[in-house]
Design an enzyme around this catalytic site. Structure first.
Site, short mmCIF file in Angstrom:
data_model
loop_
_atom_site.label_atom_id
_atom_site.label_comp_id
_atom_site.label_asym_id
_atom_site.label_seq_id
_atom_site.Cartn_x
_atom_site.Cartn_y
_atom_site.Cartn_z
N ASN A 155 -16.39 -16.45 -52.31
CA ASN A 155 -16.53 -15.09 -53.03
C ASN A 155 -15.87 -15.35 -54.46
O ASN A 155 -14.77 -15.58 -54.77
CB ASN A 155 -15.57 -14.03 -52.40
CG ASN A 155 -15.53 -12.70 -53.08
OD1 ASN A 155 -16.41 -12.61 -54.06
ND2 ASN A 155 -14.64 -12.04 -52.72
N GLU B 184 -8.70 -10.19 -43.27
CA GLU B 184 -7.92 -10.65 -44.59
C GLU B 184 -6.79 -9.92 -44.85
O GLU B 184 -6.80 -8.81 -45.60
CB GLU B 184 -8.94 -10.61 -45.84
CG GLU B 184 -10.38 -11.15 -45.67
CD GLU B 184 -10.66 -11.68 -47.27
OE1 GLU B 184 -11.07 -12.85 -47.54
OE2 GLU B 184 -10.95 -10.74 -48.02
N GLY C 193 -4.86 -14.03 -52.79
CA GLY C 193 -4.63 -14.28 -54.06
C GLY C 193 -3.30 -14.65 -54.35
O GLY C 193 -2.96 -14.68 -55.55
N HIS D 153 -14.15 -5.08 -49.08
CA HIS D 153 -13.04 -6.04 -49.40
C HIS D 153 -11.75 -5.29 -50.03
O HIS D 153 -12.05 -4.19 -50.36
CB HIS D 153 -13.70 -7.09 -50.78
CG HIS D 153 -12.87 -7.97 -50.95
ND1 HIS D 153 -11.58 -7.91 -51.80
CD2 HIS D 153 -13.00 -9.50 -50.72
CE1 HIS D 153 -11.00 -9.05 -51.75
NE2 HIS D 153 -11.71 -10.07 -51.29
N GLU E 208 -10.08 -5.47 -52.32
CA GLU E 208 -9.93 -5.24 -53.60
C GLU E 208 -10.75 -4.03 -54.11
O GLU E 208 -10.40 -3.13 -54.85
CB GLU E 208 -10.51 -6.53 -54.54
CG GLU E 208 -9.49 -7.38 -54.68
CD GLU E 208 -9.79 -8.79 -55.04
OE1 GLU E 208 -11.10 -9.11 -55.45
OE2 GLU E 208 -9.01 -9.74 -54.54
N SER F 210 -6.07 -16.58 -49.39
CA SER F 210 -5.24 -18.20 -49.92
C SER F 210 -5.61 -19.33 -49.06
O SER F 210 -4.76 -20.10 -48.84
CB SER F 210 -3.76 -18.00 -50.01
OG SER F 210 -3.38 -17.05 -50.84
N LYS G 81 -15.93 -13.23 -56.85
CA LYS G 81 -15.16 -12.11 -57.65
C LYS G 81 -15.97 -11.88 -58.75
O LYS G 81 -17.02 -12.24 -58.93
CB LYS G 81 -13.64 -12.10 -57.44
CG LYS G 81 -13.29 -12.49 -56.06
CD LYS G 81 -11.82 -12.27 -56.25
CE LYS G 81 -11.30 -12.63 -54.89
NZ LYS G 81 -9.87 -12.32 -54.40
C1 PEP Z 1 -11.00 -13.15 -50.98
O1 PEP Z 1 -11.04 -12.70 -52.37
O2 PEP Z 1 -11.55 -12.55 -50.10
C2 PEP Z 1 -9.83 -14.13 -50.75
C3 PEP Z 1 -9.62 -14.51 -49.66
O3 PEP Z 1 -9.24 -14.59 -51.88
P1 PEP Z 1 -8.20 -15.77 -52.15
O4 PEP Z 1 -8.95 -16.90 -51.27
O5 PEP Z 1 -8.13 -16.17 -53.61
O6 PEP Z 1 -6.94 -15.46 -51.44
#
Ligand code: PEP
Length: 256
Positions: free
Chosen positions: A9, A168, A174, A96, A98, A214, A11
């Site tokens: 992803n 998640e 992040g 998501h 975010e 992460s 973003k």
């Molecule tokens: C995500 O954007 O779904 C995500 C898991 O980001 P990251 O791997 O940077 O934590």
């Protein structure tokens, strides 16, 4: 046996030309494997050039990062399922954290997005996950189950079979703070139980459940050791072709 799925992803990163350069670089480092599926989610503005760079028979499937539930109309700034299909997308990320946290998306919106994706032949990747406060209050399962209920209510078995669920935890996205394999596996098992109770055991054992938060080349292998973790949704570590290629190579090792 469920085949691992790795989703990158991006973003709000990479222009259309950067997307093309990334795909060329990535495809020079790693190639198709029968042991894992690969999906890339560029921003809307890079979907068309990414689609061309991948070509129609690519082993990497294209994914959008969001969708509006109506097929067309007066929804300034939004993008619909038919528009995404026309660009070659096969998947769409829905719900998501975010979008939930920064843009106020609620389960009722997410449910409409899931339904619209399915109606038009896109496979939704539904994100669920608890905040740090929820986890510390012992509310992880309650929160995740409520998100699943709110987003997947009354889907047919056939429709649910094309949904991928991405667990998640918000505190892991992040932050560099990855869930342990056991923390992730435990939530994955409760998600599978939710599917088994709501639909049936065949659907529960067929549905792919990814972990996101992460994920890096250093920890992907230990996550995939669990037979209930079917792959990963990768954010930061998918922006660099070298680190994403390493994650893909590690996911392509046949599972025992
Ligand atoms: C995500 O954007 O779904 C995500 C898991 O980001 P990251 O791997 O940077 O934590």
């Amino acid at each position: 046996m469920r085949r691992p799925l790795i989703v990158g992803n991006w973003k709000m990163n990479k222009t259309a030309s950067e997307a093309v350069a990334f795909i060329r670089d990535l495809c020079g480092r790693v190639s198709a494997s029968p042991h894992a599926d690969v999906v890339l989610a560029p921003p809307f503005t890079a979907l068309e050039s990414a689609s061309r760079a991948l070509g129609s028979s690519s082993w990497i499937s294209l994914c959008a990062q969001d969708i509006h539930w109506e097929p067309h109309g007066a929804f300034t700034g939004e993008v619909s399922a038919p528009m995404l299909l026309d660009l070659g997308c096969r998947y769409v990320i829905v719900g998501h954290s975010e979008r939930r946290i920064l843009f106020g998306e609620r389960d009722e919106h997410i449910q409409k997005k899931v339904r619209s994706a399915l109606r038009h032949g896109l496979s939704p990747i539904l994100c669920v996950g608890e905040s740090l406060g929820d986890r510390e209050a012992g509310q992880t399962e309650t929160v995740v189950t409520a998100q699943l209920k709110g987003s997947l209510a009354e889907l047919s078995m056939r429709d649910l079979a094309t949904v991928t669920i991405a667990y998640e935890p918000v505190w892991a996205i992040g932050t560099g703070r990855t869930a342990t394999t056991e923390q992730a596996a435990s939530v994955h098992r409760s998600i599978r139980l939710f599917v088994e109770i709501g639909w049936n055991s065949e659907t529960a054992s067929a549905i792919r459940i990814l972990y996101g938060g992460s994920v890096t080349p250093q920890n992907i292998k230990s996550l995939l050791v669990s037979d209930t973790i079917d792959g990963a949704l990768v954010g930061g570590a998918c922006l660099d072709p070298d680190s994403f290629a390493t994650i893909l190579r590690l996911a392509q090792i046949p599972r025992a």
